[in-house]
Every structure is written in C-alpha cells, then in structure tokens.
Design a protein around this motif. Structure first.
Motif, PDB file in Angstrom:
ATOM      1  N   VAL A 260       1.003  -1.231   0.049  1.00 47.79           N
ATOM      2  CA  VAL A 260      -0.252  -0.047  -0.019  1.00 47.79           C
ATOM      3  C   VAL A 260       0.895   1.235  -0.028  1.00 47.79           C
ATOM      4  N   MET A 261       0.589   2.134  -0.778  1.00 50.84           N
ATOM      5  CA  MET A 261       1.653   3.293  -0.930  1.00 50.84           C
ATOM      6  C   MET A 261       0.730   4.470  -0.692  1.00 50.84           C
ATOM      7  N   THR A 262       1.186   5.218   0.656  1.00 54.68           N
ATOM      8  CA  THR A 262       0.417   6.371   0.921  1.00 54.68           C
ATOM      9  C   THR A 262       1.380   7.630   0.757  1.00 54.68           C
ATOM     10  N   LYS A 263       0.460   8.813   0.979  1.00 53.48           N
ATOM     11  CA  LYS A 263       0.820  10.015   0.927  1.00 53.48           C
ATOM     12  C   LYS A 263       1.303  10.538  -0.555  1.00 53.48           C
ATOM     13  N   LEU A 264       0.728  10.061  -1.442  1.00 52.36           N
ATOM     14  CA  LEU A 264       1.025  10.383  -2.906  1.00 52.36           C
ATOM     15  C   LEU A 264       0.357  11.658  -2.839  1.00 52.36           C
ATOM     16  N   ASP A 265      -0.345  12.243  -2.174  1.00 48.04           N
ATOM     17  CA  ASP A 265      -0.736  13.515  -2.266  1.00 48.04           C
ATOM     18  C   ASP A 265       0.206  14.479  -1.851  1.00 48.04           C
ATOM     19  N   GLY A 266       1.297  14.201  -1.052  1.00 50.35           N
ATOM     20  CA  GLY A 266       2.263  15.110  -0.473  1.00 50.35           C
ATOM     21  C   GLY A 266       3.764  15.148  -1.271  1.00 50.35           C
ATOM     22  N   THR A 267       3.677  14.625  -2.348  1.00 53.41           N
ATOM     23  CA  THR A 267       5.189  14.417  -2.806  1.00 53.41           C
ATOM     24  C   THR A 267       5.104  14.357  -4.314  1.00 53.41           C
ATOM     25  N   ALA A 268       6.326  14.901  -4.682  1.00 49.76           N
ATOM     26  CA  ALA A 268       6.749  15.043  -6.233  1.00 49.76           C
ATOM     27  C   ALA A 268       7.534  13.736  -6.638  1.00 49.76           C
ATOM     28  N   ARG A 269       7.464  12.557  -5.711  1.00 47.24           N
ATOM     29  CA  ARG A 269       8.220  11.807  -6.031  1.00 47.24           C
ATOM     30  C   ARG A 269       7.483  10.376  -6.134  1.00 47.24           C
ATOM     31  N   GLY A 270       6.145  10.435  -6.499  1.00 48.65           N
ATOM     32  CA  GLY A 270       5.023   9.578  -6.713  1.00 48.65           C
ATOM     33  C   GLY A 270       5.646   8.411  -7.686  1.00 48.65           C
ATOM     34  N   GLY A 271       6.653   8.829  -8.483  1.00 48.70           N
ATOM     35  CA  GLY A 271       7.309   7.679  -9.634  1.00 48.70           C
ATOM     36  C   GLY A 271       7.953   6.499  -8.881  1.00 48.70           C
TER      37      GLY A 271
END
Ligand SMILES: Nc1nc2c(ncn2[C@@H]2O[C@H](COP(=O)(O)OP(=O)(O)OP(=O)(O)O)[C@@H](O)[C@H]2O)c(=O)[nH]1
Ligand SMILES: [Mg+2]
Length: 312
Positions: A260-271
C-alpha cells in the motif's frame, strides 16, 4: 452524472489531484524541453533526467526515452506526445502488479498483518480498510499490535469507534505477539470475517525489531497455520528510493504479500511506485492520497499511469 460514474470520477479526481506534485514536475519539465526544438539525443537525455528525478528508476526512464525517440528524430514533438508515451510505458510496468486485495471468505477470520517503518501510515490505512470492509458488510476486528506507545493504542481505538469495529488492545509495553495471538483466538471464536493487525513502526535495518515481527508471524500461525493471509507493507511515497530497501527487508522477514503506498498527495516522488513495481513485482493493492477515511483507493494501472503523466 449517474451513479455508476460518480464514484469513479471522484476517485480519478482525488488521484490526479494527489499526484499533481509529481505530474506537474514531469509535465513542466517536459514542456520546457520540447518547445521549438527538434528531437535529438540531447533532448532524450534531458527527458530521461526528468523521469529519474521523479524517481521512476533508471530502467523505466531509459525505456520511456527510447520509446519517445522511436521514429521521431529530427521532428518536432509536443509535450502531449511525450506525456502519452510516459503514460503508455508506465501502464505497461504497473498492469501486472495492480491487483486487488482479495478477501478469502472461507477464512474466518481472514488475517491481515500490517507492517512498515515508523510513520508510514499503517494505523491510518488500517482505519481506512476497516471502514471499507465494514461497508462491504464484513465483520471486522482490529488488533492494537503496536504496544510500544500508549498513543498508538488510543489512535487505533478511535478508528475502531469510527468504523464500529471491536479493538483488542493490551497494556502499553505488553508483548505484541501475545496480543496478536489473543486477538486471533477471539476473532476465530466469534467467526469474524477480517482481523486487521497493527504493528509498531520499525526501521528495516534494526535486527531486533525485525526479529520481533518474525515472532508475531510465528505466533499467529499457532492459532491458524495458514495465517497471516495477507501481509501488507505500507510505504510512504515521500521517502523516495529508501522504499526499495524497505520492500527487501520486510519481504525477507515477514513475507510481504502486497503493498500500500500512502501520501501520494504530498510528494513529487510518486514515480517511486513505478520503480518498485519494475524491480520487485509485488502486488500493489491500494494507494493513499490523503488522511481522510475515503482517501484510500484501489490501485489501477491505467489511472495511475495517466495521473502521473499529467493527462487530464
Ligand atoms: N497526506 C497523507 N497523510 C497520510 C496518509 N496516510 C497517512 N497519513 C498521515 O501520516 C501520519 C502517520 O500516519 P500513521 O497511520 O499514524 O502512521 P503509522 O505507520 O501507523 O506510524 P507509527 O505507528 O508511528 O509507525 C498521520 O498524520 C496520518 O494522518 C496519506 O495517504 N496522505
Ligand atoms: Mg501506527
């Protein structure tokens, strides 16, 4: 807007908004690169750099740059074309790992052990999952296996109240393996559908804490030899490359079955999710795009790929 499209649209909006920091950093950089230039090797190298900075990983970045270059040398290329190639290539990487978490109804309960480093979002994710499973009509129990901190036990109890799920908790400092044992025994007696077990955050390089996790798994198996039926590793997207070593260590210790990947809303590193999928090929079940109970969404390759490429 009708009822079948409404949830889909709102989820898409949440995902694309969540990934805005990642996609706009890719989008802006690509747009800057391609204006009024003909495609050449230098441009492809620059595109590769942009993708590397967004943490997509070397292999994927090189592959995307090659795909952008194919048949386009000495021609003008638009930012939209590049984004479309990014989306297509990213989707190819993600499609095999985008798999739902399937609850086997024959297991009473289906045991989900939730692991990860400190602050990655384990307890919040358990709360969100409890809400989701209860809404599906399943009887859920929560186990406060993070016995280190009183606040952790309280936090899980609050999620229990919110989602109307019973919480099994011990005293602060008690043994988390015995807590898990008791919770599973109770859930089994009561023929509940799902038991979600919280654990304390632990750094992947701390042997003692990793051994404790191994013990939790061992003790759970004394009650049900087939459990845990899912071991979810919760990863914080904002840590970037460190997520790769977290996957290795937790997989070795606890046999991770899905991410589960969290905090995709707070990062420019979703890649980083793309790099992880390319490297480890573990199923990705959900992504978190906010702190609220509804901010956990099933992971779908196409939506994520389009969102990361910044395609509206
Ligand atoms: N923005 C954002 N915040 C999140 C998300 N998931 C969790 N959080 C926040 O991250 C913080 C840590 O979350 P927890 O659920 O307590 O993390 P944990 O892994 O249980 O932490 P420890 O028990 O201390 O190891 C909280 O403030 C959460 O609200 C997410 O998807 N997006
Ligand atoms: Mg916690």
């Amino acid at each position: 807007m009708n009822d079948t499209t409404a949830p889909k649209l709102s989820w898409w909006k949440r995902l694309s908004n969540g990934l805005k920091r990642t996609s706009s950093s890719i989008g802006a950089a690509v747009a800057g690169l391609v204006t009024k230039r003909k495609l050449d090797r230098a441009m492809l190298d620059d595109i590769e750099d942009v993708l590397l900075r967004a943490d997509l990983g070397t292999d994927v970045a090189v592959r995307i740059a090659d795909a952008v270059g194919a048949g386009r040398y000495d021609k003008e290329i638009s930012a939209d074309e590049v984004k479309a190639v990014v989306a297509t290539e990213v989707e190819k990487v993600l499609a095999p790992v985008a798999r739902p978490l399937e609850i086997d109804a024959a297991k009473k309960p289906f045991v989900v052990l939730v692991v990860g480093v400190n602050g990655s979002g384990k307890t919040t994710t358990i709360g969100k999952l409890a809400a989701k499973f209860s809404a599906e009509g399943r009887k859920v129990m929560l186990a406060a296996g993070d016995t280190f901190r009183a606040a952790a036990i309280e936090q899980l109890k609050i999620w229990g109240e919110r989602t109307k799920s019973p919480v099994v908790a011990g005293a602060q400092g008690s043994d988390s393996a015995s807590l898990a044992f008791n919770a599973l025994s109770t859930a089994k007696e009561q023929k509940l559908d799902v038991l979600l077990i919280d654990t304390a955050g632990r750094l992947q390089n701390k042997a003692e804490l990793m051994n404790e996790l191994e013990k939790v798994v061992r003790v759970i198996r004394k009650v049900d030899a087939t459990a845990p039926h899912a071991v979810l590793l919760v990863l914080d997207a904002t840590v970037g490359q460190n997520a790769l070593s977290q996957v290795e260590a937790f997989h070795r210790t606890a046999g991770v079955t899905g991410l589960v990947m969290t905090k995709l809303d707070g990062t420019a590193r979703g890649g980083i999710l793309v790099a992880l999928s390319e490297k480890h090929k573990l199923p990705v079940h959900f992504v978190g795009v906010g702190e609220g109970v509804d901010d956990l969404a099933p992971f779908t390759a196409r939506d994520f790929a389009r969102a990361i490429a910044g395609i509206e």
